[in-house]
Design an enzyme around this catalytic site. Sequence first.
Site, PDB file in Angstrom:
ATOM      1  CG  ASP A   8      -2.007  -1.013   1.175  1.00 11.49           C
ATOM      2  OD1 ASP A   8      -2.251  -1.548   0.079  1.00 11.49           O
ATOM      3  OD2 ASP A   8      -2.601  -1.304   2.220  1.00 11.49           O
TER       4      ASP A   8
ATOM      5  CG  MET B  69      -5.476  -4.720  -2.316  1.00 11.64           C
ATOM      6  SD  MET B  69      -4.238  -5.878  -1.709  1.00 11.64           S
ATOM      7  CE  MET B  69      -5.179  -7.404  -1.744  1.00 11.64           C
TER       8      MET B  69
ATOM      9  NE  ARG C 135      -1.722  -8.833   0.425  1.00  9.23           N
ATOM     10  CZ  ARG C 135      -1.224  -7.877   1.201  1.00  9.23           C
ATOM     11  NH1 ARG C 135       0.052  -7.572   1.120  1.00  9.23           N
ATOM     12  NH2 ARG C 135      -2.001  -7.241   2.051  1.00  9.23           N
TER      13      ARG C 135
END
Length: 773
Positions: free
Chosen positions: A165, A207, A300
């Site tokens: 993030d 995200m 990810r």
Amino acid sequence: MAPTAAPPPLPGKKRRIGMMTSGGDAPGMNGAVRAVVRMAIHKGCEAFAVYEGYEGLVQGGDYIRKMEWEDVRGFLSEGGTLIGTARCMSFMQRPGRLQAAKNLITKGIDALIICGGDGSLTGADLFRSEWPSLLEELVQKNELTTEQVEPFRHLNIVGMVGSIDNDMSSTDATIGAYSSLARICQAVDFIDATAFSHSRAFVVEVMGRHCGWLALMAGISTGADFIFIPENPPEDGWEQEMCKIVSKHRALGKRKTIVIVAEGAQDRHLNKISCSKVKDLLANDLGLDTRVTTLGHVQRGGPACAYDRTLATLQGVEAVEAVLDAGPETPTPVISIIENKICRQPLMEAVKLTKSVAEAIQAKDFVKAIGLRDAEFKEYHTAYVTTTAADQPHLLLPENKRKRIAIIHVGAPAGGMNPATRAAAAYCLARGHKPIAISNGFPGLCRHHDDKPIGSVQELKWLDVEGWASRGGSEIGTNRGLPSADMAKTAECFEKYQFDGLFVIGGFEAFTAVSELRKAREQYKAFRIPIVTLPATVSNNVPGTEYSLGNDTCLNALIDYCDAIRQSASSSRRRVFVVETQGGRSGFVATVGGLSVGAAAVYTPEEGINLKMLELDIDHLRDQFAKDRGQNRAGKLILRNERASDVYTTEIIANIIKEESNGRFDSRFAVPGHVQQGGIPSPMDRVRAVRLAVKCMQYLEDYSLSGDDLVADPMSATLIGVKGANLVLSPMKQLEEHETDWPARRPKNEFWLGLKDIVDILSGRYKVHHPEA
């Protein structure tokens, strides 16, 4: 319970350093583990890996394992974390931390390096603060003796931030963020193609529960029509505003619509903005065929990009240095990067600053929230708003302040040229300037400026450049030709088209071209306009900057190539590949590429190649392959810059290695060539292109001198670049006279030279060439 025996760090024992990954996995974590393990061993310490994060710390036993040099071979190219991570409720309670302390002492470990998010690092700092009382309790409970705990009175902890993030304050980038951004951009690029084909709208969720970095950077990188981020929610009435912007873009001829939504997106009243709500607005109010795509955990996945591999490696090296430098009173540090520099920051100050962003959002103080992010974040957000939406009357300058800005590409193509041109043109149009593209460089200007019906000098429209955010190469064409080839004709063209400012994008040829124009001002008045250069070259060899557009794209193309080559080398076992890299007379690409792929050796023009060097490297290879007992698939890479030696070519080096190996291992050579220029620009090159191009346009917009005053002003011809921890505009005259090695076509002082020692240390080569060290 009887006290457990433990080998303490007494005289005659090596210092023991533990390495752990915690929290959500992030690409690059494995690079951090590799760097810590090998740097610790290089420094004469013993390295331990704590498997499964804090859970492994509490469980102890085989979860805490000693790591040898070869145990981390191949880690760089693997995604996720190979030593595991897990949530651990027991560590959140004091009994769990008590057991963790006992396990560390039992293993003789008094230093812990942790790669994780702010929660993991906060837990680590709490662990350290409680450490003295934990030791007392262990003794009181007869878990350990006073003699056993005495050498461990101080626990040393160092943090590295692994988070996709990019949500930690006090650092420009966290390990894994740019790799995650690359996954998002690749997905949106693919979505973009189908959106164009069907004239559809797509709403893409990425995200970022508390941080909008991924959404913002993805919006910039892909030219998204609208974005939603937690730090800066849209104003009330955003529904109409979004539809208005999308409608304008459609009216201008745009066939596709992309809206990016951070998972933590909300309005100014803290009500969640869902993808389904955005979809319904686009479908019902605008009648667009709209789809929703939630990227989820694919963000990810996969191997780390070049930047994350380098960042994780350099931070891992610095973390070991921080362990060895620290004393009992040293505050727990977190290893950060500010612009291009690895540095140490107080961990809890960084955590406190990070949490204050979430607090500001909850208090609806969004000005404070976006201000608490790093300075880049706010700049990027402003640049996105300015360069994405068409027709923004409130940004227009008065007529008398509007200028004709020429944009030209000079030199070889580089990823980022098109995004920079798009951003520059969009900024100009938003402010009322006229962006004018000069096609095919200075030769194109001189030979084809007045071709009919379309010449090489054309005013750019919004729709012309709208789709260039993700395009590689140069859409307006580039050329190595210099204005000195026909200075008089160049001046005539400048006079004819009445340029008020010149924006030059390119490599060392662009630098040389601007130098020539600056010097020719005495003779040609047409060149008496402000000129700014944005370095763009895979070689990263332009004076005045530590970063050029295109070098990140190049490094990503190179590591993809090298990963495939290494796979072949490993599958065949006992094989060395000598890979030739671009870079001219600068070894930047070879060195940073070597850092990213874990090269066994790197050969650069700055150091050169000699027979003694090759002999030592072949001896080292023999030693390395001798340690391969069959359980590992040993494959090695050597990177050689194309100009490292006129005698020892890539093929000759491969043949020498093969001949001298006495059949113990094989050798091949590989030349990726222009593959290194890359295809689609990397997200880093895209977003930095926007930020730097906007800065350049602001410089040209604000410059007001003319005539003799302009000629006398060193800041009338400048180059934008990253220097140290700052983004600066440097006067060309100073760069030409004091910072340029003209014969070698590179800066006199290359910032990256020290990185070569790190490549050698982590490959084991350093001690072979420096046995006294």
